[in-house]
Write a protein that holds these residues in place. Structure first.
Motif, short mmCIF file in Angstrom:
data_model
loop_
_atom_site.label_atom_id
_atom_site.label_comp_id
_atom_site.label_asym_id
_atom_site.label_seq_id
_atom_site.Cartn_x
_atom_site.Cartn_y
_atom_site.Cartn_z
N CYS A 277 -68.00 51.48 -38.10
CA CYS A 277 -67.94 50.07 -37.71
C CYS A 277 -69.32 49.55 -37.33
O CYS A 277 -70.04 50.17 -36.55
CB CYS A 277 -66.97 49.93 -36.54
SG CYS A 277 -66.75 48.24 -36.00
N ASP A 278 -69.70 48.40 -37.90
CA ASP A 278 -70.91 47.69 -37.47
C ASP A 278 -70.73 46.22 -37.80
O ASP A 278 -69.64 45.79 -38.19
CB ASP A 278 -72.17 48.28 -38.12
CG ASP A 278 -72.12 48.25 -39.64
OD1 ASP A 278 -71.51 47.32 -40.21
OD2 ASP A 278 -72.68 49.17 -40.27
N ALA A 279 -71.77 45.44 -37.61
CA ALA A 279 -71.65 43.99 -37.76
C ALA A 279 -71.22 43.58 -39.17
O ALA A 279 -70.57 42.55 -39.36
CB ALA A 279 -72.97 43.31 -37.39
N THR A 280 -71.59 44.38 -40.17
CA THR A 280 -71.20 44.04 -41.55
C THR A 280 -69.89 44.72 -41.96
O THR A 280 -69.36 44.43 -43.02
CB THR A 280 -72.31 44.44 -42.54
OG1 THR A 280 -72.56 45.85 -42.42
CG2 THR A 280 -73.58 43.67 -42.25
N PRO A 282 -66.77 45.02 -39.77
CA PRO A 282 -66.04 44.86 -38.51
C PRO A 282 -64.64 45.45 -38.60
O PRO A 282 -64.09 45.67 -39.69
CB PRO A 282 -65.97 43.34 -38.34
CG PRO A 282 -66.01 42.82 -39.74
CD PRO A 282 -66.90 43.77 -40.50
N ALA A 300 -64.21 44.46 -33.31
CA ALA A 300 -65.26 45.42 -33.00
C ALA A 300 -66.36 45.34 -34.06
O ALA A 300 -66.07 45.28 -35.26
CB ALA A 300 -64.69 46.83 -32.94
N THR A 301 -67.60 45.35 -33.60
CA THR A 301 -68.75 45.29 -34.52
C THR A 301 -69.77 46.37 -34.19
O THR A 301 -70.94 46.25 -34.54
CB THR A 301 -69.41 43.91 -34.45
OG1 THR A 301 -69.76 43.62 -33.09
CG2 THR A 301 -68.48 42.82 -34.98
N SER A 302 -69.33 47.44 -33.49
CA SER A 302 -70.25 48.54 -33.17
C SER A 302 -69.46 49.85 -33.18
O SER A 302 -68.22 49.83 -33.11
CB SER A 302 -70.91 48.32 -31.81
OG SER A 302 -69.95 48.32 -30.79
N PRO A 303 -70.14 51.00 -33.24
CA PRO A 303 -69.45 52.30 -33.39
C PRO A 303 -68.66 52.73 -32.17
O PRO A 303 -67.85 53.65 -32.27
CB PRO A 303 -70.59 53.28 -33.68
CG PRO A 303 -71.72 52.44 -34.15
CD PRO A 303 -71.60 51.15 -33.42
N THR A 304 -68.89 52.14 -31.01
CA THR A 304 -68.09 52.47 -29.82
C THR A 304 -67.61 51.18 -29.18
O THR A 304 -68.32 50.17 -29.16
CB THR A 304 -68.88 53.29 -28.78
OG1 THR A 304 -70.02 52.53 -28.39
CG2 THR A 304 -69.29 54.63 -29.35
N LEU A 305 -66.40 51.24 -28.65
CA LEU A 305 -65.79 50.07 -28.03
C LEU A 305 -65.08 50.51 -26.77
O LEU A 305 -64.25 51.42 -26.80
CB LEU A 305 -64.80 49.41 -29.00
CG LEU A 305 -63.98 48.25 -28.44
CD1 LEU A 305 -64.87 47.03 -28.23
CD2 LEU A 305 -62.83 47.90 -29.39
N ASP A 324 -59.58 48.14 -40.61
CA ASP A 324 -60.86 47.87 -41.25
C ASP A 324 -60.66 47.90 -42.75
O ASP A 324 -59.53 47.88 -43.24
CB ASP A 324 -61.94 48.85 -40.77
CG ASP A 324 -61.63 50.30 -41.18
OD1 ASP A 324 -60.62 50.53 -41.90
OD2 ASP A 324 -62.40 51.19 -40.79
#
Length: 336
Positions: A277-280, A282, A300-305, A324
């Protein structure tokens, strides 16, 4: 633990499971057909000529572009695509992540029409406008149309501060209601239980449409040509339907997907690892109770939430569900 699970995950327990999607990862999927032409203004006095060439995929997102160009006597071109005859759905959560174009005369839409339109015509077929936007405002429209001794409609609006950024627009449609959401915040609901108010059309299958109109009754006939070309961007369109939990394990979780600590003590931080998961790329993350009712959600837009909402959970069984491009995945969470 086994007895607890067995009692909670009864036949009545349901959760939303994805049944169809177009992620636009490698182009436009096979379930869309394109409208061509102006069709007398499409019933709205629109100015554009629709053609498939104005819909492309760039970097994993669909781009419908309105242009100032003359084709067959019309001054503007754009695209309108639909799943009619290929995919339709009766009830479910229908959602799209979109960036909207801003400019006087622009009218993007994400909507649905009853599949029986070819036999009963509009508005008897019913129409659900999940998201409509006009001009350069912050206003999002959610509307239902049907026939009740003539055209009937009901809808409300909400305000999105940055409509030209990514936002998720969705409905939840059941036999008893249709609810509209922007980024998960409900802003409209209509009661359709037992066909109240002649709303029986909404008990039938509907197909999905995406389009970007230029001019029309809603935005007006003034076009700010300095904003052309203008693009409606769509990251994905997803459809989920309520399914008994026991029959809905979801897709295999991707490598590295983890929820910890699990079991979790009350008050402890809860971390969800989403390696891809990242900004591109999500992911939508939802926290559900054991009956499949949504308690909380985020994009979520990052590898940890960190699931902050979990800090207030009482003891029991919960579900953490994320969606996703690879599909939908569900992890059970035990809170002692």
């Amino acid at each position: 633990g086994g007895v607890l699970c067995g009692s909670l995950l009864s036949a009545r327990a349901q959760t939303y499971q994805q049944v169809w999607a177009d992620e636009f990862t490698n182009g436009i999927g096979p379930d869309w057909v394109f409208e061509t032409g102006n069709n007398g203004g499409w019933g709205n006095n629109e100015k554009e000529y629709y053609q498939a060439a104005n819909a492309t995929v760039v970097n994993g997102e669909l781009r419908i572009t309105a242009k100032k160009e003359s084709v067959n006597g019309y001054s503007y071109t754009s695209a309108r695509m639909k799943t009619q005859g290929l995919k339709d759905f009766k009830f479910g959560r229908i959602e799209a992540r979109m960036k909207l174009p801003l400019g006087q005369g622009l009218w993007p839409g994400f909507w649905m029409m009853g599949s029986n339109i070819t036999t009963v015509n509009w508005p008897s077929c019913g129409e659900i406008d999940i998201m409509e936007h006009i001009n350069a405002t912050n206003t999002i429209f959610g509307t239902a149309h049907w026939n009740s001794n003539g055209h009937a409609q009901y809808g409300l609006t909400t305000s999105v501060t940055t409509p030209d950024d990514w936002h998720v627009y969705s409905i939840e449609w059941t036999p008893t209601y249709i609810k509209w959401f922007a980024d998960g915040n409900q802003f409209c609901v209509i009661n359709i239980a037992n066909g109240v108010g002649n709303t029986g059309a909404f008990q039938n299958p509907f197909f999905i449409l995406l389009n970007l109109a230029v001019g029309g009754n809603l935005p007006g006939q003034t076009i700010d040509e300095s904003k052309l070309p203008a693009t409606l961007a769509v990251d994905y369109v997803r459809v989920s339907q309520l399914t008994p939990l026991a029959a809905a394990p979801g897709a295999p979780a991707p490598a590295g997907f983890a929820l910890y600590p699990n079991p979790r003590q009350a008050g402890e931080p809860l971390i969800l690892a989403l390696p891809a998961c990242d900004a591109t790329h999500p992911a939508t993350v939802r926290l559900l109770d054991a009956l499949g009712r949504e308690l909380w959600h985020t994009t979520a837009t990052s590898p940890t939430l960190e699931l902050r909402a979990a800090q207030h959970l009482r003891g029991g069984l919960y579900l953490v569900q994320f969606t996703d491009a690879s599909g939908q995945h569900t992890q059970r969470l035990q809170v002692p």
